[in-house]
Design a protein around this motif. Structure first.
Motif, short mmCIF file in Angstrom:
data_model
loop_
_atom_site.label_atom_id
_atom_site.label_comp_id
_atom_site.label_asym_id
_atom_site.label_seq_id
_atom_site.Cartn_x
_atom_site.Cartn_y
_atom_site.Cartn_z
N ALA A 147 0.81 -1.22 0.00
CA ALA A 147 0.00 0.00 0.00
C ALA A 147 0.85 1.27 0.00
O ALA A 147 0.30 2.37 -0.12
N ASP A 152 4.27 2.14 -6.05
CA ASP A 152 3.45 2.17 -7.27
C ASP A 152 4.24 2.72 -8.45
O ASP A 152 4.00 2.32 -9.60
N MET A 196 2.04 -7.06 -3.70
CA MET A 196 0.76 -7.52 -3.16
C MET A 196 0.51 -8.97 -3.55
O MET A 196 0.11 -9.80 -2.72
N GLY A 401 -1.58 2.89 -9.90
CA GLY A 401 -2.29 3.04 -8.62
C GLY A 401 -2.92 4.40 -8.44
O GLY A 401 -4.01 4.52 -7.88
N GLY A 424 -6.61 -2.58 -4.49
CA GLY A 424 -5.30 -3.06 -4.04
C GLY A 424 -4.86 -4.32 -4.75
O GLY A 424 -3.71 -4.73 -4.63
N TRP A 425 -5.77 -4.95 -5.48
CA TRP A 425 -5.48 -6.20 -6.21
C TRP A 425 -5.32 -5.91 -7.70
O TRP A 425 -5.86 -4.93 -8.20
N SER A 431 -10.50 -9.17 -7.34
CA SER A 431 -10.61 -7.71 -7.34
C SER A 431 -12.02 -7.28 -7.72
O SER A 431 -12.57 -6.34 -7.14
#
Length: 459
Positions: A147, A152, A196, A401, A424-425, A431
């Motif tokens: 996160a 990203d 992730m 992201g 987040g997926w 997702s």
């Protein structure tokens, strides 16, 4: 206003839309689900080809996909898409100088990260030094926070190189998993999304990466069982119904126009791809709606081959040293019952092949299958065809992201759902379901309805 009087319109009948509709209806909201296609299921569907029932593409999920597992339970379909008892992936390398070599990626009953140590120690597609380097990189990966916005903007390949991963290691391990889950190579993948995937799937719990897939056509799950669940929940489902506009009336309610009617609603969920959502968003719904158009897409090609005899004795395998990526036996689920075998090749990151003629793809892939499967060399090919999803997933490139939007818009009562939203997926069935749950619960909170989130209950 009573709960029964609340009205919601969900636009889009993929997994995100079906999830949102079910969750809203289960909370007492009157829901109408609108879908332009003649079926539900979005990009995970089935169709008929002669006597065969064909999935448009091979879709799998992992034990860590708690939202999709909830969805299967909600539509009474879990028994039709079981999980492996333990992760076990045969990996066949036909490019090895000493001839084809079979390795396996499988877990033991030991705790994380030891559950994969034995398999990695015996993995024949990497040298001893490369295997040791994988262990060190895995430990470094565990320390990352997916996160973290800083991740990203970086690409996964650069991070792997900094942590001692050779090009061969990237090809034979990291990309083997990453291409299938992210639909991108390490060089094309956001470090945040890659972290992730690998942290959640391989480094969170012992059985997190155990693989599940449908033993029946996807349409049996995502269309037939989903429609039955929607009917039982009281959702009105309208197929072959294209939404032309979404607007706010003077009284503050929403109006959703189709080619045949206009529906009034307190809540609207746009559970459609990002470009379609952009086209339907009313003015002021997002501060910068054009960001949605900056989210790229990536294709997936599926090659379907029907042989006159059995040529593969495993349910699936992954391949190295060949253009072939993953091969699945779909004989039973397709309804083929005359002694032949139906194989489906799932080809992610298919930019080079997605528009090639079938004749070209046939010349490319049939010889490769014969290299991988000696039994195919004398077998007759009864049928060969392809299915193409040119915009199968959003492209998980560095920086994506900041383009993905959450469920809530800037306009009360209007919500977004879809695998491309900020879950987040990467773009997976997991997702999609997570996005539908997020949109539904944001809407319920705004309506003053408090309902336990199914993933929080599972936790």
């Amino acid at each position: 206003m009573t709960a029964a009087a609340h009205r919601a319109v969900v636009v889009g009948g993929g997994l995100a839309g079906v999830t949102a509709a079910l969750e809203l209806a289960d909370a007492g909201v009157r829901v109408t689900l609108l879908e332009g296609r003649p079926r539900l299921g979005g990009l995970a569907f089935s169709f008929k080809r002669g006597d065969l029932t064909v999935d448009n593409g091979q879709h799998v999920y992992l034990r860590c996909c708690t939202a999709y597992r909830w969805f299967l339970d909600r539509i009474d379909g879990a028994a039709l898409a079981p999980l492996q008892d333990r992760l076990d992936v045969p990996v066949l390398d036909v490019g090895h100088p000493r001839g084809p070599r079979l390795g396996r990626l499988r877990r033991s009953a030991l705790p994380v990260p030891l559950h994969l140590a034995g398999s990695l120690a015996r993995y024949p597609h990497l040298s001893l030094a490369e295997r040791a380097a994988v262990g060190r990189a895995a430990l470094a990966l565990r320390a990352l926070d997916p996160a973290d916005p800083a991740l990203d903007g970086l690409d996964f390949a650069t991070w792997l190189g900094r942590h001692g991963q050779s090009p061969r290691t990237v090809e034979a391990l990291w990309d083997l998993v990453g291409i299938a889950t992210l639909n991108a190579t390490a060089g094309q993948s956001s470090l945040g999304l890659a972290a992730m995937v690998f942290k959640t799937g391989l480094l969170s719990e012992n059985g997190a990466a155990d693989i599940g897939w449908a033993r029946v056509p996807l349409g049996d799950l995502h269309d037939a069982l989903a429609r039955r669940a929607l009917d039982a929940a009281g959702v009105r489902t309208a197929l072959r119904t294209r939404v032309t506009s979404v607007s706010r009336a003077q009284d503050g309610n929403w109006q959703v126009a189709t080619e045949s009617e206009t529906l009034d609603a307190d809540t609207v969920v746009l559970a459609v791809p990002q470009r379609e959502a952009h086209g339907l968003l009313p003015a002021g719904a997002l501060a910068d709606p054009d960001k949605l158009l900056d989210i790229g897409t990536a294709p997936i090609l599926n090659v379907h081959v029907v042989y006159d005899r059995k040529v593969l004795r495993r349910p699936f395998f992954a391949a190295l040293g060949t253009p072939v990526q993953w091969v699945f036996d779909r004989t039973e689920s397709s309804g083929l019952a005359d002694g032949g075998q139906y194989l489906a090749l799932s080809q992610s990151v298919a930019h080079n092949d997605i528009d090639e003629p079938v004749t070209v793809l046939r010349r490319k892939y049939l010889p490769e299958l014969e290299r991988l499967l000696p039994a195919a060399r004398g077998a007759k090919v009864r049928d060969f065809f392809v299915t193409r999803e040119r915009t199968a997933t959003f492209a998980p490139t560095p920086g994506v992201g900041r383009l993905r939007h959450g469920a809530c818009t800037d306009t009360p009562g209007l919500y977004l759902a879809g695998a491309w939203t900020a879950t987040g997926w990467p773009a997976t069935m997991e997702s999609a379901v997570r996005s539908g749950l997020s949109a539904a619960h944001a809407a319920l909170a705004a309506l003053g309805r408090h309902r336990a989130h199914p993933l929080q209950e599972a936790a």
